[in-house]
Write an enzyme that holds these catalytic residues in place. Structure first.
Site, mmCIF file in Angstrom:
data_model
loop_
_atom_site.group_PDB
_atom_site.id
_atom_site.type_symbol
_atom_site.label_atom_id
_atom_site.label_comp_id
_atom_site.label_asym_id
_atom_site.label_seq_id
_atom_site.Cartn_x
_atom_site.Cartn_y
_atom_site.Cartn_z
ATOM 1 N N LYS A 179 0.842 -1.188 0.000
ATOM 2 C CA LYS A 179 0.000 0.000 0.000
ATOM 3 C C LYS A 179 0.880 1.241 0.000
ATOM 4 C CE LYS A 179 -1.820 2.746 2.907
ATOM 5 N NZ LYS A 179 -1.817 4.002 2.088
ATOM 6 N N GLU A 254 10.081 1.110 10.561
ATOM 7 C CA GLU A 254 11.087 2.144 10.346
ATOM 8 C C GLU A 254 10.354 3.465 10.504
ATOM 9 O OE1 GLU A 254 12.706 5.098 9.186
ATOM 10 O OE2 GLU A 254 12.707 4.386 7.105
ATOM 11 N N CYS A 288 13.341 10.834 7.166
ATOM 12 C CA CYS A 288 13.478 10.392 8.554
ATOM 13 C C CYS A 288 14.908 10.529 9.059
ATOM 14 C CB CYS A 288 12.996 8.948 8.690
ATOM 15 S SG CYS A 288 13.763 7.811 7.525
ATOM 16 N N GLU A 389 9.979 15.757 15.629
ATOM 17 C CA GLU A 389 10.299 15.605 14.207
ATOM 18 C C GLU A 389 9.413 16.545 13.400
ATOM 19 O OE1 GLU A 389 11.134 11.990 11.126
ATOM 20 O OE2 GLU A 389 9.248 11.922 12.218
#
Length: 499
Positions: A179, A254, A288, A389
């Site tokens: 997906k 992850e 990331c 983040e």
């Protein structure tokens, strides 16, 4: 000349080698805010069809029993087709993500390298044997494919992250339901079709498009899925874990990151400034492993920060098909607004915006979700800019006085995906890299990598590994097969007649 697609593309799901249509979701290009594609809005029913197709393909002799050498050949076929269509794949990702085209092409090239690495691992797959465990007793240890693997892909590197997972799953002998993000589904559908052109049987690779709640969650909880490989935010990663817990489905996560760049006074400051600016602002900071925190020795902080600001200010924000552009658009306007709010929060917490800090103007950029490279100095460890983040082109600057303080600052977030150290002192490089909490530590570089090296995080950055031999093992189960060459005397055997 523009390389971007002009017509609106309309797509269905890719299930068992066939296109499956459904209600459509519009995708607007983040640089122009124009509709460029419409993707099928996946449902649990679509996921069920894809999972059943993958399960049937896994059970089939056409795939599960395909020799590893043959799978390697099919992956090499796929790599050749990806090379043939690399420009088209890059154009799709550039348009849908908003990134400059030359960087999207680099992503595809790295993805192709992953396919070739997976093919090499398939060729060299091996088990172990154990002898001498007992008289006439031998055991074999093998790696078996886990079964149907669900691959859930984020929007920041659509082709690359799919190709960090898919070829290793195929090399292991798994079948796949994938997906992609509803924002960036084009390249995943193209890659699925190329898999079949390469000779991989229909049903081995299936793609369901749509949103996380409507298509991603049913994929995680589907009873035919044996392993889930998810890349995305830490918040959603926790939801994936909770969803998979009910069926005890294995997951690999992850997740987010907050990379610290520790710059000591003895570093090559020019090289460090170049490396950190690239690592902080490449892909619009939507990575990331973006080097979003600069931790610099206070004795060189003023000089070094000025060098970073000069380089950041010189970066060109532009349309993705502009060959001069260094920074493209963010993924959508709502995300651009969140990035700007984070910068304002950092300023409210005492940070000083040295460059950037406001969406750019001008007729060429006003329709898009653009945000300039932004550097914020005087950032304390409790500041939201330091801790959270942001996933945008924002670099915070914090100073330290000692090696111990530098390590403490680098580790002072929930994340542990990557860190970097800049120093010419080899002893310091080894000592600091050992103490940093991260799945990857770079020394005098940042954002480097190789398909041969496994990648993943610790702490709130997740667990499990992608790429390399460890990445292939994620898609396997460890099995022992034990043999006895002569009958075993039962412990229940009696040496004297029972009374």
């Amino acid at each position: 000349m523009s390389t971007q697609t002009t017509a609106v593309r309309v797509h269905g799901h890719h299930i068992a080698g066939e296109r499956v249509d459904g209600p459509l979701l519009d995708r607007r290009a983040p640089a122009s805010n124009q509709v460029v594609a419409r993707y099928a809005a996946g449902t649990a029913e679509n996921v069920d069809a894809a999972a059943r197709a993958a399960a049937e393909a896994f059970a089939s002799a056409d795939w599960r029993r395909t020799p590893a050498m043959a799978r390697a050949g099919l992956l090499e076929n796929l790599a050749a087709l990806l090379e043939r269509d690399a420009d088209r794949l890059a154009a799709l990702d550039s348009e849908e993500v908003g990134k400059p085209l030359r960087f999207a092409r680099g992503d595809v090239d790295l993805g192709i390298a992953h396919v070739r690495q997976a093919a090499a691992l398939a060729r060299t797959s091996k088990g172990e044997s154990y002898t001498g465990l007992a008289p006439a007793y031998t055991a074999l240890a093998t790696r078996e494919p886990v079964g149907v693997a669900a691959l859930i892909i984020p929007w920041n590197f659509p082709a690359l992250i799919l190709l960090q997972k898919l070829p290793y799953a195929l090399a292991a002998g798994c079948t796949v339901v994938a997906k992609p993000s509803e924002f960036t589904s084009g390249s995943a559908l193209e890659i699925a079709a190329l898999c079949e052109e390469a000779g991989i049987p229909p049903g081995v690779v299936n793609v369901v498009t749509g949103t996380g709640p409507d298509a991603g969650l049913p994929m995680v909880t589907h009873p035919l899925v044996s392993y889930v490989s998810f890349t995305g935010s830490t918040r959603v990663g926790r939801e994936v874990m909770r969803a998979a817990a009910g069926s005890l489905t294995r997951v690999g996560l992850e997740l987010g990151g907050k990379t610290g760049n520790v710059v000591f006074a003895d570093a090559d400051l020019e090289t460090a400034a170049d490396g950190i600016v690239f690592a902080a602002f490449a892909n619009q900071g939507e990575s990331c492993v973006a080097s979003s925190r600069l931790l610099v020795d206070e004795t060189v902080a003023e000089e070094f920060t000025a060098a970073v600001v000069d380089r950041a200010s010189a970066l060109r924000v532009g349309m993705p098909d502009d060959p001069r552009a260094d920074i493209g658009a963010l993924i959508h306007h709502e995300h651009r607004d969140r990035v700007h709010a984070a910068v304002l929060a950092g300023a409210d917490a005492g940070g000083k915006v040295l460059t950037g800090g406001n969406p750019p103007g001008g007729p060429d950029l006003e329709a898009g979700a653009f945000y300039p490279p932004t550097v914020i100095a005087s950032v304390g460890r409790e500041s939201p800019v330091f801790q959270k983040e942001i996933f945008g082109p924002v670099l915070s600057v914090t100073t330290f006085r000692s090696e111990r303080e530098a390590v403490e600052l680098a580790n002072a977030t929930d994340y542990g995906l990557a860190q970097s150290v800049w120093t010419t002192n080899l002893d310091r490089a080894f000592a600091v890299s050992r103490d940093l909490e991260a799945g990857t530590v770079w020394v005098n570089t940042a954002t480097d990598g190789s398909p041969a090296l496994a990648f993943g995080g610790v702490k709130a950055s997740g667990f499990g590994r992608e790429a390399g031999e460890e990445g292939l093992r994620e898609f396997t189960e460890y099995k022992t097969v034990q043999f006895r060459g002569e009958p075993r005397v039962s412990p229940f055997a009696r040496t004297e007649p029972a009374r």
